[in-house]
Design a protein around this motif. Structure first.
Motif, mmCIF file in Angstrom:
data_model
loop_
_atom_site.group_PDB
_atom_site.id
_atom_site.type_symbol
_atom_site.label_atom_id
_atom_site.label_comp_id
_atom_site.label_asym_id
_atom_site.label_seq_id
_atom_site.Cartn_x
_atom_site.Cartn_y
_atom_site.Cartn_z
ATOM 1 N N UNK A 74 8.584 -50.597 9.464
ATOM 2 C CA UNK A 74 7.293 -51.253 9.254
ATOM 3 C C UNK A 74 6.957 -51.298 7.767
ATOM 4 N N UNK A 75 6.651 -52.493 7.260
ATOM 5 C CA UNK A 75 6.182 -52.653 5.885
ATOM 6 C C UNK A 75 4.668 -52.492 5.901
ATOM 7 N N UNK A 76 4.164 -51.430 5.265
ATOM 8 C CA UNK A 76 2.724 -51.154 5.287
ATOM 9 C C UNK A 76 1.992 -51.725 4.077
ATOM 10 N N UNK A 77 2.735 -52.205 3.081
ATOM 11 C CA UNK A 77 2.098 -52.794 1.900
ATOM 12 C C UNK A 77 3.063 -53.705 1.172
ATOM 13 N N UNK A 78 2.540 -54.809 0.616
ATOM 14 C CA UNK A 78 3.376 -55.765 -0.109
ATOM 15 C C UNK A 78 2.546 -56.371 -1.232
ATOM 16 N N UNK A 79 3.161 -56.532 -2.413
ATOM 17 C CA UNK A 79 2.391 -56.965 -3.581
ATOM 18 C C UNK A 79 3.281 -57.740 -4.541
ATOM 19 N N UNK A 80 2.785 -58.907 -5.005
ATOM 20 C CA UNK A 80 3.493 -59.667 -6.048
ATOM 21 C C UNK A 80 3.047 -59.116 -7.401
ATOM 22 N N UNK A 81 3.512 -57.913 -7.687
ATOM 23 C CA UNK A 81 2.998 -57.168 -8.833
ATOM 24 C C UNK A 81 3.213 -57.834 -10.172
ATOM 25 N N UNK A 114 7.484 -65.941 -10.406
ATOM 26 C CA UNK A 114 7.111 -64.528 -10.296
ATOM 27 C C UNK A 114 6.672 -64.146 -8.888
ATOM 28 N N UNK A 115 6.209 -65.106 -8.128
ATOM 29 C CA UNK A 115 5.717 -64.819 -6.783
ATOM 30 C C UNK A 115 6.815 -64.274 -5.867
ATOM 31 N N UNK A 116 8.078 -64.572 -6.201
ATOM 32 C CA UNK A 116 9.192 -64.159 -5.342
ATOM 33 C C UNK A 116 9.520 -62.677 -5.472
ATOM 34 N N UNK A 117 9.155 -62.065 -6.600
ATOM 35 C CA UNK A 117 9.564 -60.681 -6.859
ATOM 36 C C UNK A 117 8.412 -59.741 -6.531
ATOM 37 N N UNK A 118 8.609 -58.923 -5.506
ATOM 38 C CA UNK A 118 7.530 -58.129 -4.927
ATOM 39 C C UNK A 118 7.902 -56.659 -4.810
ATOM 40 N N UNK A 119 6.882 -55.855 -4.673
ATOM 41 C CA UNK A 119 7.066 -54.442 -4.348
ATOM 42 C C UNK A 119 6.583 -54.210 -2.918
#
Length: 492
Positions: free
Chosen positions: A63-70, A453-458
């Motif tokens: 489960x991914x609990x958080x995602x961000x286009x940092x 930049x939107x493609x690279x996330x944490x």
């Protein structure tokens, strides 16, 4: 079973591990593949059962609990703060979020909430945005943003500012005191508003103003200049604009206000200095970049200095393009006179003559003017080259307007009252400034930068009760781009 090392444009680098026919064979191949992936690195023991599932069972995905286009968020936030907008708005997070959403994916107020959530930003609620929006139309709020923009641009005495106007239409047939039908840049018939933009010599936006849709362009400039001068306490300003922005009364009002101007002038007839030169040099040809000048004939100041000077410059490339257009129009005019094609709009067809004919006198006059452009200024202390160079910077404010209309979708589709429209334009102006800085830092258009930049996330994952952080791998060229975005700005 195969191990994929990389994938680029549909091409994969992989290693074939083997084929399995039973669950036991599949388990062995998975273990071998894991060894290939880990190489000499040790596995991190998170207390997870990695034993292959038995036949007929299904493993639950992590489960991914958080995602961000940092990287994207940090780039926009960094530029916003570098411009001083954070301090100018008293750290108004709602306004900052609206500016970010406008850059990422322009849309309505409700759309902005979804846009920010998609990149990992928890914004204010729709109700809060509606409640706070009208405060962004307040003159004081906009003046603080203008002051921050001017400070970033290094505005001071003797500054040159670019001015241009555009129109934004509304998909309605009902006009009001603000949205009125008028001369449309897009040749629309719907009610519209007129928007004026002040920018520095690089096209960096300084101030935006909204006016009634039927207000003449010449009446939008002076109010914006006076407000800008008062906001930033600068009384020595030279405005650079196109000829359509100036009437004789407008020029006088600007000079009376202690300001200066540089503008392009129309040349309906061959100017006197060119006639005199041609008379003295009947066989000579114009040279590329040749300049003629004439002082204002209406009078001079007490020190003998003329009130204004007009320069005329010849450009070989401009002449080539103009002469090509004239030849094409003359060809159509001759066909129209001969009855071979219908007469639409052609300035070289004389319809007032007893019999329709080609107006050859007008053709020759236009050919004589091909390549000649006029520039008038009240800054008699500047050289012709400085005046012409300043005027050519208008291309940059046109680019800024194009960005606002296309990438930022400035047209206020979802706003109907003057206050909400002006609040919307405040957000757009701040987004234009942030976008301009990001384009300078990255060398990319704002649209392409956001898409990249939107493609690279944490990511945050919960594994066996523990929170694990992961990130998309960043290629070398993207890492270099991020470094450019984070580098300190050079003096503007």
């Amino acid at each position: 079973m195969q191990v994929v090392y990389s994938e680029y444009r549909g091409s994969k680098k992989l290693k074939h591990v083997g084929s399995a026919h039973t669950d036991e064979d599949l388990a062995l191949l998975r273990a071998k593949a894991q060894e290939i992936i880990e190489g000499e690195q040790q596995s991190l023991d998170l207390g997870i059962d990695v034993t292959p599932a038995g036949a007929g069972s299904k493993q639950s995905p992590l489960a991914v609990t958080g995602e961000r286009a940092g990287y994207l968020i940090d780039a926009i936030t960094g530029a916003y703060r570098a411009l001083g907008f954070d301090a100018a708005t008293d750290h108004d997070s709602v306004f900052a979020d609206l500016v970010m959403a406008r850059l990422v994916q322009p849309g309505s107020k409700l759309d902005s909430v979804e846009t920010l959530a998609e990149i990992g930003v928890a914004s204010a609620s729709y109700a809060t945005i509606k409640r706070r929006l009208l405060s962004y139309a307040e003159p004081g709020f906009r003046d603080r943003l203008t002051a921050a923009s001017a400070a970033h641009a290094g505005i001071g005495p003797g500054v040159m500012v670019l001015f241009d106007v555009t129109t934004l239409y509304f998909e309605t047939d009902e006009a009001d005191d603000f949205r009125k039908p008028g001369f449309s840049k897009e040749r629309r018939l719907e009610p519209q508003i007129t928007v004026g933009l002040l920018a520095d010599a690089s096209g960096f936006p300084l101030a935006v103003g909204a006016f009634e849709g039927n207000l003449a362009e010449t009446r939008t400039m002076l109010p914006m200049l006076e407000r800008f001068a008062g906001t930033y306490n600068v009384d020595d300003i030279t405005v650079v604009a196109d000829a359509g922005m100036f009437s004789d009364g407008n020029k006088k009002a600007i000079v009376d206000a202690g300001l200066h101007y540089i503008l392009g002038v129309r040349t309906p007839d061959v100017p006197y200095p060119l006639q005199a030169w041609r008379k003295a040099n009947p066989e000579a040809e114009y040279t590329d970049g040749q300049i003629w000048s004439t002082a204002d004939r209406s009078g001079r100041g007490p020190d003998g200095v003329p009130h204004s000077i007009t320069y005329y410059q010849y450009s070989w490339d401009r002449a080539r393009r103009t002469l090509k257009g004239i030849s094409e129009q003359v060809d159509k005019a001759e066909k129209a006179v001969a009855g071979k094609i219908a007469i639409k709009r052609n300035r070289f067809v004389d319809l007032k003559a007893p019999k329709k004919q080609v107006n050859w006198a007008l053709v020759e006059k236009n050919r004589a003017l091909a390549g000649v452009k006029g520039y008038q200024t009240s800054r008699v202390d500047l050289t012709a080259e400085q005046v012409i160079s300043a005027y050519r910077q208008l291309l940059k404010i046109e680019k800024t307007f194009r960005m606002s209309k296309s990438d930022l979708k400035a047209r206020p589709i979802y706003h109907h009252t003057r206050q909400s429209i002006e609040a919307h334009l405040t957000v757009v102006m701040a987004a234009m400034a942030v976008g301009h800085l990001l384009e300078q830092r990255s060398g990319l258009s704002i649209k392409r930068l956001v898409r990249t930049l939107k493609r690279y996330r944490t990511f945050e994952l919960t594994i066996a009760g523990q929170t694990v952080h992961a990130a998309s791998p960043v290629p070398t060229e993207i890492a270099d781009l991020i470094d450019r975005l984070n580098a300190p700005d050079l003096p503007h």
